[in-house]
Design a protein around this motif. Structure first.
Motif, mmCIF file in Angstrom:
data_model
loop_
_atom_site.group_PDB
_atom_site.id
_atom_site.type_symbol
_atom_site.label_atom_id
_atom_site.label_comp_id
_atom_site.label_asym_id
_atom_site.label_seq_id
_atom_site.Cartn_x
_atom_site.Cartn_y
_atom_site.Cartn_z
ATOM 1 N N SER A 78 -17.008 49.274 -26.134
ATOM 2 C CA SER A 78 -16.201 47.586 -26.266
ATOM 3 C C SER A 78 -15.809 46.432 -28.002
ATOM 4 O O SER A 78 -16.419 47.383 -28.363
ATOM 5 C CB SER A 78 -17.247 46.883 -25.824
ATOM 6 O OG SER A 78 -17.102 46.059 -26.197
ATOM 7 N N HIS A 127 -17.144 47.644 -19.063
ATOM 8 C CA HIS A 127 -18.212 47.156 -18.818
ATOM 9 C C HIS A 127 -19.381 45.599 -19.964
ATOM 10 O O HIS A 127 -19.895 44.870 -19.203
ATOM 11 C CB HIS A 127 -19.706 47.534 -19.331
ATOM 12 C CG HIS A 127 -19.696 49.152 -19.326
ATOM 13 N ND1 HIS A 127 -19.006 50.045 -19.232
ATOM 14 C CD2 HIS A 127 -21.074 49.047 -17.786
ATOM 15 C CE1 HIS A 127 -19.788 51.755 -17.589
ATOM 16 N NE2 HIS A 127 -20.345 50.936 -17.059
ATOM 17 N N ASP A 128 -18.190 45.308 -19.893
ATOM 18 C CA ASP A 128 -17.519 43.696 -20.632
ATOM 19 C C ASP A 128 -17.804 42.502 -19.644
ATOM 20 O O ASP A 128 -18.307 41.915 -19.356
ATOM 21 C CB ASP A 128 -16.935 43.621 -21.709
ATOM 22 C CG ASP A 128 -16.388 44.136 -22.567
ATOM 23 O OD1 ASP A 128 -17.738 44.860 -22.715
ATOM 24 O OD2 ASP A 128 -15.209 44.960 -23.177
ATOM 25 N N ARG A 179 -24.204 48.263 -16.337
ATOM 26 C CA ARG A 179 -24.772 48.239 -17.450
ATOM 27 C C ARG A 179 -25.629 48.595 -17.152
ATOM 28 O O ARG A 179 -26.429 48.690 -16.397
ATOM 29 C CB ARG A 179 -25.219 47.430 -18.906
ATOM 30 C CG ARG A 179 -24.023 46.117 -18.821
ATOM 31 C CD ARG A 179 -24.021 44.432 -19.855
ATOM 32 N NE ARG A 179 -22.996 44.586 -20.454
ATOM 33 C CZ ARG A 179 -23.036 45.057 -21.634
ATOM 34 N NH1 ARG A 179 -23.592 46.154 -22.400
ATOM 35 N NH2 ARG A 179 -21.948 44.871 -22.385
ATOM 36 N N LYS A 180 -26.362 49.638 -18.099
ATOM 37 C CA LYS A 180 -27.099 50.020 -17.590
ATOM 38 C C LYS A 180 -28.579 49.439 -17.243
ATOM 39 O O LYS A 180 -29.799 50.018 -16.735
ATOM 40 C CB LYS A 180 -27.878 51.847 -19.126
ATOM 41 C CG LYS A 180 -28.573 52.757 -18.736
ATOM 42 C CD LYS A 180 -29.255 53.021 -19.499
ATOM 43 C CE LYS A 180 -29.704 53.989 -19.440
ATOM 44 N NZ LYS A 180 -29.634 55.561 -20.486
ATOM 45 N N ARG A 239 -23.616 52.434 -12.022
ATOM 46 C CA ARG A 239 -24.668 52.079 -13.291
ATOM 47 C C ARG A 239 -24.248 52.728 -14.674
ATOM 48 O O ARG A 239 -24.660 53.996 -14.387
ATOM 49 C CB ARG A 239 -25.966 51.801 -12.817
ATOM 50 C CG ARG A 239 -26.655 50.305 -13.908
ATOM 51 C CD ARG A 239 -28.318 50.551 -13.102
ATOM 52 N NE ARG A 239 -28.886 51.852 -12.810
ATOM 53 C CZ ARG A 239 -29.921 52.430 -13.862
ATOM 54 N NH1 ARG A 239 -30.171 51.974 -15.340
ATOM 55 N NH2 ARG A 239 -30.403 53.812 -13.539
ATOM 56 N N ASP A 240 -24.219 52.520 -15.345
ATOM 57 C CA ASP A 240 -23.443 53.483 -16.712
ATOM 58 C C ASP A 240 -24.797 54.115 -17.310
ATOM 59 O O ASP A 240 -26.002 53.679 -16.563
ATOM 60 C CB ASP A 240 -23.598 52.273 -17.470
ATOM 61 C CG ASP A 240 -22.555 53.649 -19.249
ATOM 62 O OD1 ASP A 240 -21.909 54.340 -18.414
ATOM 63 O OD2 ASP A 240 -23.353 53.033 -20.088
#
Ligand code: ADP
Length: 570
Positions: free
Chosen positions: A480, A499-500, A528-529, A555-556
């Motif tokens: 990112s 993810h941002d 995000r994780k 989900r990452d």
């Protein structure tokens, strides 16, 4: 101009090869082959027509990467196989013959590069009795494993892996087993799975009540479950590794254009195309990056060009239906009754970047609305124009449009496809997804790694004078740019990656596209994780409230092998 990655994909999978595996076709040759073949359908309606102008029009929109049809059309048009659709739904009847017919039909479709969706909801539950043998039924999930193995064995002659969607209604007695059937990443790998959610179930979730499980072959109540507990289990599994997704079945049936022909039980593999049993649909996507103009002061959407592209694309996709070689007689018949097509977009995120609009902003949602409402409306006009010459789709009189003055050639015209491969060929962001990362490694085609740095970003960095190899490395590592201070604030904001972006914006964007799309929208909501189960739950509920037809989340880091990896390009 086709990018290096785009060329690689074309060479690997799309361009014709001789028996020794040597290329005997260029990209120009491919577009020529496809455009002549698809244009030839006009001769069915106007035998004396000179189609050279139309061939050139079709050629140009593909060659300029303004529009691309789904992969099977690019691969197979004008070739012996001749199967042009990406999406199929097959019925699975509650009998041995029915089950194994579906497996056979799926194998034939996979060989031709298409994907298949199935509802397993008609199969009697595990442990229920089988009259003919006096034995007990093994239930939908055990049969899904057979479908899975068959797909594994076919693997589409090395061209494309088989892709399946498996759906089970939330009121099927085996629903708990289904929800957990992909808990282990290594099982049922050739399927995406989704729970078919009903309005009744959602009401029970909201009121915290029980709902009934119905045995499909007897229609008797087999038990009850607490709706919230089931919902939480779905959320828990999805949080765990992205599956199952959910689809809102009643909503899909509310938009079923010809209910008399049957009920919608399933979608295609990536969820964007609800279909009746034995229907197929061909998709195509307009590259929005190529629909921007500079009015001398700022960049804006070029609606004149977009409108022309929609007209040509609808004509193209309607022609595909006529020259398609269907894998089964029954599919030929069903597809031609409704003549569904699915026009969508790719490069939406890249377009926003070009316009200087962050994906997670009201401005972006408004842009989505103006683009998609325009495409939807214009595609209906284009379809109506075709109907003047070619007639309305044959099931029109039985359809929900029957009393309307405008006759349509196609029961549906719009679908937002993932554009997984065609967006690589076009070199733009896929479908309506935000950038996955400014720099990343893409695992496509069985673990071949293609490192990529976003070309738009590189261009801006050079123009604004902050480009350096070192910085590009740093970005690649972080994925990112939002928190890298050397980069100007406005650039950081506009180059938002999946993810941002808060999951709420993902869903709002999906919902806005859905509002102006006949079929459904392919979208993955990235988390995000660190995201919690509660975050996932909130997004599922919001998707329901905002009118989405389904949700897929990821989900990452929650699966061992994921298609897109944020990682360093060294
Ligand atoms: P493309 O970019 O190759 O045209 P998409 O990623 O837009 O394809 O996917 C559209 C649809 O094509 C999917 O929903 C699915 O029905 C079908 N499809 C995609 N990938 C595969 C595959 N590997 N095997 C079979 N069908 C596929």
């Amino acid at each position: 101009m086709i990018s290096e990655n785009g060329l690689k994909v074309l060479e690997r999978r799309y361009l014709a090869k001789n028996e020794e595996g040597k290329l005997i076709e260029t990209p120009e040759g491919l577009f020529k082959r496809v455009s002549s073949f698809i244009a030839s359908a006009d001769k069915i309606y106007e035998p004396d027509k000179d189609i050279s102008e139309l061939e050139k029009k079709f050629y140009d929109i593909m060659y300029n990467l303004d529009f691309l049809p789904n992969s099977p059309t690019l691969m197979n048009a004008g070739r012996e196989l001749g199967q042009l659709s990406a999406c199929f739904v097959l019925p699975v009847e509650d009998s041995m013959e029915g089950i194994f017919d579906a497996i056979k039909h799926a194998a034939i479709i996979h060989k031709s590069g298409g994907g298949t969706g199935f509802s397993f909801s008609r199969l009697r539950s595990k442990g229920s009795s089988v009259n003919s043998t006096g034995g007990v039924a093994s239930g939908p999930i055990s049969f899904m494993k057979v479908f899975n193995s068959a797909t594994e064995a076919v693997k589409q002659g090395g061209v494309r892996r088989g892709a399946n969607m498996g759906i089970l209604r939330v009121d099927h007695p085996d629903i708990l087993e289904f929800i957990q059937c992909k808990k282990n990443d290594k099982e049922i790998t050739n399927f995406n799975i989704s729970v078919g959610i009903t309005e009744k179930f959602m009401e029970a979730v909201e009121k915290d009540e029980e709902y009934e499980l119905i045995e499909p072959h007897t229609k008797k109540v087999k038990g009850k479950l607490k709706a919230r507990e089931v919902f939480d289990l779905i959320v828990d599994m999805a949080w765990n590794n992205g599956e199952p997704g959910i689809i809102f079945l009643d909503r899909m049936n509310r938009d079923n254009v010809v209910p008399e022909l049957g009920e919608i039980e399933s979608t295609n593999p990536c969820g964007e195309q609800p279909l009746l049993p034995f229907e197929s649909c061909n998709l195509g996507s307009i590259n929005l990056v190529n629909c921007i103009k500079d009015n001398g002061i700022k960049k804006e959407i070029d609606f004149d060009k977009l409108g022309d592209l929609v007209d040509t694309a609808v004509h193209f996709l309607d022609n595909v239906i006529d020259v398609n070689k269907y894998p089964l007689e029954k599919i030929d018949e069903m597809t031609k009754k409704t003549r569904k097509i699915g026009l969508g977009v790719m490069g939406f995120a890249d377009m926003l970047i070009n316009l200087g609009i962050p994906y997670d902003s009201e401005d972006a949602i408004e842009t989505a609305e103006s683009v998609m409402s325009f495409i939807n409306e214009r595609s209906k006009q284009a379809s109506a124009k075709l109907a003047e010459l070619r007639g309305a789709f044959p099931a029109f009189e039985k359809s929900i449009y029957a009393n309307k003055s405008m006759k349509l050639r196609n029961a549906t015209t719009t679908t937002i496809a993932p554009t997984g491969t065609i967006s690589i060929i076009a070199g733009v962001s896929s479908g309506i997804e935000p950038l996955f990362a400014v720099s990343f490694i893409r695992n496509v085609m069985d673990n071949d790694e293609l490192p990529e740095v976003n070309p738009l970003f590189e261009k801006v960095a050079k123009e604004r004078g902050f480009y350096s190899v070192e910085l590009m490395r740093k970005i690649a590592k972080m994925g990112s740019v939002r928190h890298i201070e050397e980069i100007p604030e406005d650039v950081r904001r506009v180059f938002a990656t999946a993810h941002d972006i808060d999951p709420i914006w993902h869903i709002r964007m999906q919902a806005m596209f859905q509002k102006y799309t006949d079929n459904a929208v392919s979208k993955t909501v990235n988390f995000r994780k660190e995201a919690t189960r509660e975050d996932v739950r909130e997004v599922y509920m919001l998707a329901y409230k905002l009118g989405c037809k389904g949700v897929t989340i990821y989900r990452d880091g929650s699966r061992e092998s994921q298609v897109l990896n944020i990682g360093a390009v060294n």
